[in-house]
Design a protein around this motif. Structure first.
Motif, PDB file in Angstrom:
ATOM      1  N   LEU A  66       0.835  -1.206   0.000  1.00 52.51           N
ATOM      2  CA  LEU A  66       0.000   0.000   0.000  1.00 52.51           C
ATOM      3  C   LEU A  66       0.868   1.253   0.000  1.00 52.51           C
ATOM      4  O   LEU A  66       1.697   1.423   0.882  1.00 52.51           O
ATOM      5  CB  LEU A  66      -0.895   0.031   1.252  1.00 52.51           C
ATOM      6  N   PRO A  67       0.653   2.131  -0.992  1.00 53.50           N
ATOM      7  CA  PRO A  67       1.474   3.336  -1.105  1.00 53.50           C
ATOM      8  C   PRO A  67       1.487   4.171   0.173  1.00 53.50           C
ATOM      9  O   PRO A  67       2.528   4.694   0.560  1.00 53.50           O
ATOM     10  CB  PRO A  67       0.823   4.124  -2.245  1.00 53.50           C
ATOM     11  N   GLU A  68       0.345   4.283   0.849  1.00 53.77           N
ATOM     12  CA  GLU A  68       0.342   5.122   2.060  1.00 53.77           C
ATOM     13  C   GLU A  68       1.172   4.491   3.175  1.00 53.77           C
ATOM     14  O   GLU A  68       1.775   5.182   3.983  1.00 53.77           O
ATOM     15  CB  GLU A  68      -1.081   5.453   2.537  1.00 53.77           C
ATOM     16  N   HIS A  69       1.232   3.157   3.201  1.00 50.27           N
ATOM     17  CA  HIS A  69       2.073   2.481   4.194  1.00 50.27           C
ATOM     18  C   HIS A  69       3.553   2.669   3.844  1.00 50.27           C
ATOM     19  O   HIS A  69       4.377   2.854   4.731  1.00 50.27           O
ATOM     20  CB  HIS A  69       1.720   0.994   4.294  1.00 50.27           C
ATOM     21  N   GLN A  70       3.860   2.616   2.559  1.00 51.72           N
ATOM     22  CA  GLN A  70       5.242   2.869   2.132  1.00 51.72           C
ATOM     23  C   GLN A  70       5.651   4.273   2.531  1.00 51.72           C
ATOM     24  O   GLN A  70       6.744   4.493   3.061  1.00 51.72           O
ATOM     25  CB  GLN A  70       5.376   2.748   0.613  1.00 51.72           C
ATOM     26  N   GLU A  71       4.777   5.241   2.273  1.00 52.05           N
ATOM     27  CA  GLU A  71       5.058   6.639   2.611  1.00 52.05           C
ATOM     28  C   GLU A  71       5.306   6.782   4.096  1.00 52.05           C
ATOM     29  O   GLU A  71       6.227   7.469   4.535  1.00 52.05           O
ATOM     30  CB  GLU A  71       3.884   7.546   2.223  1.00 52.05           C
ATOM     31  N   PHE A  72       4.453   6.140   4.896  1.00 51.32           N
ATOM     32  CA  PHE A  72       4.585   6.208   6.348  1.00 51.32           C
ATOM     33  C   PHE A  72       5.957   5.684   6.760  1.00 51.32           C
ATOM     34  O   PHE A  72       6.663   6.302   7.547  1.00 51.32           O
ATOM     35  CB  PHE A  72       3.473   5.387   7.007  1.00 51.32           C
ATOM     36  N   LEU A  73       6.336   4.541   6.184  1.00 60.38           N
ATOM     37  CA  LEU A  73       7.608   3.930   6.550  1.00 60.38           C
ATOM     38  C   LEU A  73       8.786   4.805   6.119  1.00 60.38           C
ATOM     39  O   LEU A  73       9.747   4.976   6.860  1.00 60.38           O
ATOM     40  CB  LEU A  73       7.720   2.532   5.940  1.00 60.38           C
ATOM     41  N   LEU A  74       8.683   5.394   4.933  1.00 55.74           N
ATOM     42  CA  LEU A  74       9.751   6.279   4.461  1.00 55.74           C
ATOM     43  C   LEU A  74       9.880   7.496   5.382  1.00 55.74           C
ATOM     44  O   LEU A  74      10.978   7.956   5.673  1.00 55.74           O
ATOM     45  CB  LEU A  74       9.486   6.722   3.021  1.00 55.74           C
ATOM     46  N   LYS A  75       8.745   7.984   5.851  1.00 54.07           N
ATOM     47  CA  LYS A  75       8.761   9.124   6.763  1.00 54.07           C
ATOM     48  C   LYS A  75       9.446   8.721   8.073  1.00 54.07           C
ATOM     49  O   LYS A  75      10.247   9.469   8.622  1.00 54.07           O
ATOM     50  CB  LYS A  75       7.325   9.574   7.020  1.00 54.07           C
ATOM     51  N   GLN A  76       9.135   7.531   8.561  1.00 55.17           N
ATOM     52  CA  GLN A  76       9.773   7.024   9.777  1.00 55.17           C
ATOM     53  C   GLN A  76      11.281   6.903   9.570  1.00 55.17           C
ATOM     54  O   GLN A  76      12.077   7.222  10.440  1.00 55.17           O
ATOM     55  CB  GLN A  76       9.219   5.641  10.144  1.00 55.17           C
ATOM     56  N   MET A  77      11.643   6.410   8.388  1.00 56.67           N
ATOM     57  CA  MET A  77      13.054   6.194   8.076  1.00 56.67           C
ATOM     58  C   MET A  77      13.792   7.537   8.037  1.00 56.67           C
ATOM     59  O   MET A  77      14.895   7.657   8.569  1.00 56.67           O
ATOM     60  CB  MET A  77      13.161   5.480   6.725  1.00 56.67           C
ATOM     61  N   GLY A  83      15.985  12.977  11.370  1.00 59.23           N
ATOM     62  CA  GLY A  83      15.081  13.783  12.197  1.00 59.23           C
ATOM     63  C   GLY A  83      15.406  13.612  13.656  1.00 59.23           C
ATOM     64  O   GLY A  83      16.511  13.277  14.037  1.00 59.23           O
ATOM     65  N   LYS A  84      14.395  13.780  14.474  1.00 54.34           N
ATOM     66  CA  LYS A  84      14.614  13.705  15.919  1.00 54.34           C
ATOM     67  C   LYS A  84      14.382  12.297  16.430  1.00 54.34           C
ATOM     68  O   LYS A  84      14.045  12.079  17.579  1.00 54.34           O
ATOM     69  CB  LYS A  84      13.710  14.706  16.631  1.00 54.34           C
ATOM     70  N   GLY A  85      14.524  11.314  15.560  1.00 58.11           N
ATOM     71  CA  GLY A  85      14.295   9.935  15.989  1.00 58.11           C
ATOM     72  C   GLY A  85      12.925   9.495  15.516  1.00 58.11           C
ATOM     73  O   GLY A  85      11.989  10.290  15.490  1.00 58.11           O
ATOM     74  N   SER A  86      12.821   8.261  15.125  1.00 56.35           N
ATOM     75  CA  SER A  86      11.563   7.747  14.610  1.00 56.35           C
ATOM     76  C   SER A  86      10.522   7.687  15.717  1.00 56.35           C
ATOM     77  O   SER A  86      10.831   7.461  16.878  1.00 56.35           O
ATOM     78  CB  SER A  86      11.812   6.347  14.031  1.00 56.35           C
ATOM     79  N   GLU A  87       9.306   7.906  15.335  1.00 51.91           N
ATOM     80  CA  GLU A  87       8.173   7.854  16.254  1.00 51.91           C
ATOM     81  C   GLU A  87       8.010   6.441  16.789  1.00 51.91           C
ATOM     82  O   GLU A  87       8.040   5.481  16.018  1.00 51.91           O
ATOM     83  CB  GLU A  87       6.937   8.175  15.424  1.00 51.91           C
TER      84      GLU A  87
END
Length: 97
Positions: A66-77, A83-87
């Protein structure tokens, strides 16, 4: 006659804050973040991320089809490395002493 393998490349790792062996290839080569990781993240830090990623995928029950799940994971990465550490999952409470 086999050419010598290219000596391992090193990067200044954003996670370890030191020179360390870099990845052999660009991860997520379809996404600009992949190139950034290739240039700034060591193999060791990437291995740690992969472990962290498994935890995230299990906690959030991600489906990378799912593209939105990929996006979420890329954001975490991106957060994890740059960033300030993954959520952490909302219900994940670090132990306090």
């Amino acid at each position: 006659y086999m050419a010598d393998p290219v000596p391992g490349r090193t990067v200044f790792c954003v996670k370890l804050q030191m020179e360390a062996p870099g990845l052999d290839e660009v991860p997520f080569d379809t996404h600009p973040l992949g190139q950034r990781i290739y240039e700034n993240v060591s193999k060791e830090a990437w291995r740690a991320w992969v472990e962290h990623m498994k935890m995230i995928m299990n906690e959030f029950r991600l489906n990378l089809g799912l593209p939105e799940h990929q996006e979420f994971l890329l954001k975490q990465m991106e957060e994890y490395f740059f960033g300030k550490g993954s959520e952490l999952p909302p219900e994940f409470k670090p132990e306090t002493h």
